[in-house]
Design a protein around this motif. Structure first.
Motif, short mmCIF file in Angstrom:
data_model
loop_
_atom_site.label_atom_id
_atom_site.label_comp_id
_atom_site.label_asym_id
_atom_site.label_seq_id
_atom_site.Cartn_x
_atom_site.Cartn_y
_atom_site.Cartn_z
N ARG A 59 0.84 -1.20 0.00
CA ARG A 59 0.00 0.00 0.00
C ARG A 59 0.87 1.25 0.00
O ARG A 59 1.71 1.44 0.89
CB ARG A 59 -0.91 -0.02 1.23
N LEU A 60 0.65 2.09 -0.99
CA LEU A 60 1.35 3.37 -1.08
C LEU A 60 0.37 4.46 -0.65
O LEU A 60 -0.68 4.64 -1.27
CB LEU A 60 1.81 3.62 -2.52
N THR A 61 0.70 5.18 0.40
CA THR A 61 -0.19 6.22 0.92
C THR A 61 0.50 7.58 0.85
O THR A 61 1.73 7.69 0.91
CB THR A 61 -0.61 5.94 2.36
N TRP A 62 -0.33 8.62 0.73
CA TRP A 62 0.18 9.99 0.78
C TRP A 62 -0.96 10.90 1.24
O TRP A 62 -2.12 10.53 1.19
CB TRP A 62 0.71 10.43 -0.58
N THR A 63 -0.60 12.05 1.73
CA THR A 63 -1.60 13.03 2.15
C THR A 63 -1.57 14.22 1.20
O THR A 63 -0.53 14.55 0.61
CB THR A 63 -1.35 13.52 3.59
N GLY A 64 -2.73 14.85 1.08
CA GLY A 64 -2.82 15.99 0.19
C GLY A 64 -2.80 15.55 -1.26
O GLY A 64 -3.32 14.50 -1.62
N CYS A 65 -2.19 16.37 -2.08
CA CYS A 65 -2.18 16.12 -3.52
C CYS A 65 -0.75 15.85 -3.98
O CYS A 65 0.15 16.68 -3.80
CB CYS A 65 -2.74 17.34 -4.26
N ALA A 66 -0.54 14.67 -4.58
CA ALA A 66 0.76 14.31 -5.12
C ALA A 66 0.88 14.82 -6.56
O ALA A 66 -0.11 15.14 -7.22
CB ALA A 66 0.94 12.79 -5.09
N VAL A 67 2.11 14.86 -7.04
CA VAL A 67 2.37 15.35 -8.39
C VAL A 67 2.93 14.22 -9.26
O VAL A 67 3.86 13.52 -8.86
CB VAL A 67 3.35 16.54 -8.38
N MET A 68 2.33 14.07 -10.43
CA MET A 68 2.82 13.17 -11.47
C MET A 68 3.48 14.03 -12.55
O MET A 68 2.84 14.91 -13.14
CB MET A 68 1.66 12.36 -12.07
N GLY A 69 4.74 13.81 -12.79
CA GLY A 69 5.46 14.58 -13.79
C GLY A 69 5.42 13.91 -15.16
O GLY A 69 5.52 12.70 -15.26
#
Length: 296
Positions: free
Chosen positions: A27-37
């Motif tokens: 499981r890959l988790t993050w908070t807020g908004c991540a960026v895809m380049g």
């Protein structure tokens, strides 16, 4: 909930940078908004065609984005701009596979960078995943059962996007009776079908600029919060799109980064889990500032 504190997650069937093992997968988790380049290896993409054809140039761009805090790198070998002509799988693989292998060998992935393959072809997705990609970004919404099978067997999540028509013709006469209901309904139905086919998790993308007029695009961007209120994370990709020209009078695609930042900050505040941009490092900076302003 404050958008910057909201947690998002994707599940993989294999270890990926930054993920944690769980009974249901990695499981890959993050908070807020991540960026895809965006990292296009095409000679004819609408704003950066040819810029990353050389392996050294592409790797240098990847290093800059990773250092800036970009979480996902989206590698594409076929242009999907309006009117684009398709390329065969062999040509596409010749463009993307060396870069994916080089990134896998470069040590950048150890720094937490996740690799996405931007393709409509199941054969290309399968080879890219074998070479080291982690995620499949399919503008056709995985309507090809073979693409579902490839992702399921590899344990790779997928981005399910909406597109009316196909790249060569999608902007000729797009029509909807209710663009939000139709696009969101398609995405939710496709997500259910894809997950039932064994794909571990999905991102949903309303497909800004893919078979939509200016009004369709603006209406969908205003409705990001509705889509983000569902159970799946939402990806918005409106980078350098023509709608910015229509709104702000910027004919050159490469000059539309300020408008791109505005569109994606709006999307983040509405709950988008990830945004896809050419100006990825600048977006990371803007989101960090916006997140601090959102703190109470």
């Amino acid at each position: 909930m404050n958008w910057a504190a909201r947690e998002h997650a994707l599940t993989f069937g294999f270890p990926v940078p930054g993920s944690a093992p769980t009974p249901g997968g990695h499981r890959l988790t993050w908070t807020g908004c991540a960026v895809m380049g965006v990292l296009n290896t095409t000679p004819d993409s609408f704003s950066d065609g040819g810029r990353h054809l050389g392996l050294d140039a592409a790797l240098a761009s990847a290093r800059r984005m990773q250092a800036a805090g970009v979480q996902v790198l989206d590698i594409g070998g076929e242009s999907t701009r309006p009117g684009a002509e398709p390329v065969n799988a062999e040509t596409e693989l010749d463009r993307v596979r060396p870069l994916i292998r080089a990134l896998a060998d470069s040590g950048l992935l150890g720094g937490g960078l996740v690799l996405s393959i931007d393709t409509m072809k199941a054969e290309v997705a399968a080879e890219a995943l074998r070479a080291g990609a982690h995620l499949v970004n399919d503008i056709t919404g995985l309507r090809d059962p073979e693409m579902v099978r490839v992702c399921a067997e590899a344990g790779a999540p997928a981005c399910v996007m909406h597109m009316q028509g196909e790249p060569r013709t999608m902007q000729l006469e797009p029509h909807y009776d209710d663009v939000v209901a139709e696009v969101h309904g398609f995405l939710r139905d496709r997500a259910a079908a894809v997950l039932a086919g064994g794909v571990p998790s999905v991102l949903l993308d309303p497909g800004i600029g893919f078979g939509k007029t200016l009004d369709h695009n603006l209406t969908l961007l205003r409705a990001v919060g509705d889509l983000a209120a569902g159970e799946h994370p939402v990806l918005i990709g409106a980078s350098r799109k023509r709608l910015i020209d229509y709104v702000a009078g910027v004919p050159g695609a490469a000059d539309r980064d300020p408008g791109s930042l505005a569109l994606h900050l709006h999307s983040a505040r509405q709950g988008a889990a990830m945004v896809r941009l050419h100006a990825a490092a600048e977006m990371v900076q803007a989101l960090r500032v916006e997140a601090r302003l959102a703190q109470r």
